[in-house]
Design a protein around this motif. Structure first.
Motif, PDB file in Angstrom:
ATOM      1  N   GLN A   1       6.902  -5.023   7.360  1.00 17.45           N
ATOM      2  CA  GLN A   1       6.973  -4.544   8.734  1.00 17.45           C
ATOM      3  C   GLN A   1       7.535  -3.127   8.791  1.00 17.45           C
ATOM      4  N   SER A   2       6.786  -2.242   9.409  1.00 12.67           N
ATOM      5  CA  SER A   2       7.217  -0.860   9.558  1.00 12.67           C
ATOM      6  C   SER A   2       7.653  -0.603  11.006  1.00 12.67           C
TER       7      SER A   2
ATOM      8  N   THR B   1       4.223  -9.911   3.620  1.00 11.44           N
ATOM      9  CA  THR B   1       4.195  -9.195   4.894  1.00 11.44           C
ATOM     10  C   THR B   1       5.255  -8.117   4.870  1.00 11.44           C
TER      11      THR B   1
ATOM     12  N   LYS C   1       4.891  -2.361  13.493  1.00 11.40           N
ATOM     13  CA  LYS C   1       3.615  -2.390  12.800  1.00 11.40           C
ATOM     14  C   LYS C   1       3.777  -3.280  11.565  1.00 11.40           C
ATOM     15  N   THR C   2       3.062  -4.381  11.541  1.00  6.87           N
ATOM     16  CA  THR C   2       3.153  -5.322  10.429  1.00  6.87           C
ATOM     17  C   THR C   2       1.849  -5.334   9.651  1.00  6.87           C
ATOM     18  N   GLU C   3       1.953  -5.277   8.354  1.00  4.71           N
ATOM     19  CA  GLU C   3       0.773  -5.286   7.510  1.00  4.71           C
ATOM     20  C   GLU C   3       0.999  -6.217   6.321  1.00  4.71           C
ATOM     21  N   VAL C   4      -0.104  -6.658   5.737  1.00  2.00           N
ATOM     22  CA  VAL C   4      -0.060  -7.524   4.562  1.00  2.00           C
ATOM     23  C   VAL C   4      -0.428  -6.696   3.339  1.00  2.00           C
ATOM     24  N   LYS C   5       0.389  -6.800   2.316  1.00  2.71           N
ATOM     25  CA  LYS C   5       0.127  -6.087   1.074  1.00  2.71           C
ATOM     26  C   LYS C   5      -0.043  -7.081  -0.067  1.00  2.71           C
TER      27      LYS C   5
ATOM     28  N   TYR D   1       9.850  -9.113   2.291  1.00  2.35           N
ATOM     29  CA  TYR D   1       9.553  -9.704   3.594  1.00  2.35           C
ATOM     30  C   TYR D   1      10.573  -9.134   4.553  1.00  2.35           C
TER      31      TYR D   1
END
Length: 321
Positions: A43-44, A41, A69-73, A109
């Protein structure tokens, strides 16, 4: 999970998977490869800003506006290996040489690109001192950038160094297997909090290992023991020096050299309706050498000692149909 994240970092649980494939090209040469994929995860906070109007005119209201804004990479690295048996009659079952390379696998993370820009947000109940690009007066809610404060920070965790291992196995007699290998780990590239290297930097490590395996067949006439096809006894040892250099400075990362001894056994048992029932078990002892930090140059902490023992055990049950 990663084997090193609790040694050098506070960490969250991350998902990591590995998929591999091997192909036997000839009787003496085999190649293998795999992909290690992990989901992190990230987080931007690039949309964060500080509202200068609120800051100056409404001290009871926080001027900080948080936009997350949280995204999974998914991150992937690879592993490659080769296994060679001498193409000489009588040697292929007695000697084998293996080499494997695994690329660095690291993950994040925490926060990624971040921003605490100072902006002016035009109020709802008053005039706006700024104009739009088309020359029109600013409208309520319009944002105007005053001071850009963009930065990049990250809580960096989950680091497995790139490594190369070379191993040799020899079977001098039918029932005895002797193995040895050495692994190089690229710890000089280690990074942690804020994606920065520690000070001083870690150094690369070399880990030697040796192992023995001996098996026998009971061949008993008793009903229970008659079905035992093979019993294997195993033992091993390796020494892993710490990559952490002298930390008698302003940074404290605690770690120790370790000596590791292992013992195990394997039992193959013939059961009704099964080709084979196999039980394997092991016990491993990690002896961590005592390390002393005098910390004379550390303004916060005094003397420290590290060391101790780690005990590990496990069992595997398998069947062949």
């Amino acid at each position: 999970q990663d084997p090193y994240h609790m040694r050098y970092n506070n960490s969250f649980c991350l998902l990591s998977t590995a998929t591999s494939l091997a192909y036997r090209i000839t009787d003496w040469l085999s190649l293998g490869g795999g992909i290690l994929a992990r989901m992190d995860t990230f987080q931007s906070t690039e949309q964060n800003y500080i509202d200068l109007y609120t800051w100056l005119n409404d001290p009871e209201d926080s001027p900080f506006r948080l936009r997350l804004k949280t995204e999974v990479k998914i991150r992937t690295e690879y592993v490659l290996g080769i296994l060679v048996r001498p193409p000489v009659e009588g040697w292929q079952e007695k000697v084998s040489l293996g080499v494997v390379y695994r690329r660095e696998l690291s993950g994040y993370y925490g926060t990624g690109a971040s921003s605490n820009d100072v902006v002016y947000v035009c109020p709802e109940d008053g005039p706006c001192p700024f104009t739009r690009p088309d020359g029109e007066p600013g409208q309520p809610g319009d944002k105007y950038l005053l001071f850009p404060l963009k930065a990049f920070s990250v809580d960096y965790i989950g680091y497995n160094p790139a490594q190369i291992a070379i191993g040799l196995a020899v079977r001098p007699v039918e029932r005895l297997l002797i193995s040895a290998d050495v692994t190089w780990k690229d710890y000089s590239e280690f990074q942690f909090f804020w994606a920065l290297p520690p000070e001083p930097r870690f150094h690369d490590t070399w880990i030697p290992r040796v192992g023995l395996e001996y098996y026998f067949e009971p061949r008993s006439e008793k009903a229970f023991f008659k079905k035992i096809r093979k019993i294997s006894l195993m033992s091993g040892y390796y020494y892993e020096p710490t990559p952490v250099p002298d930390m008698n400075g302003e940074m404290n990362i605690l770690d120790s050299d370790k000596n590791v001894v292992s013992f195990g056994f394997s039992l193959d048992y013939l059961m009704k309706s099964l080709d084979m029932f196999r039980v394997q078990a092991y016990f491993q002892l990690h002896l961590l050498n005592e390390t002393h930090l005098h910390n004379r140059d550390d303004p916060l902490f005094g003397e420290m000692w590290t060391g101790g023992e780690v005990y590990s055990t496990g069992i595997t049950i398998g069947i062949e149909l």
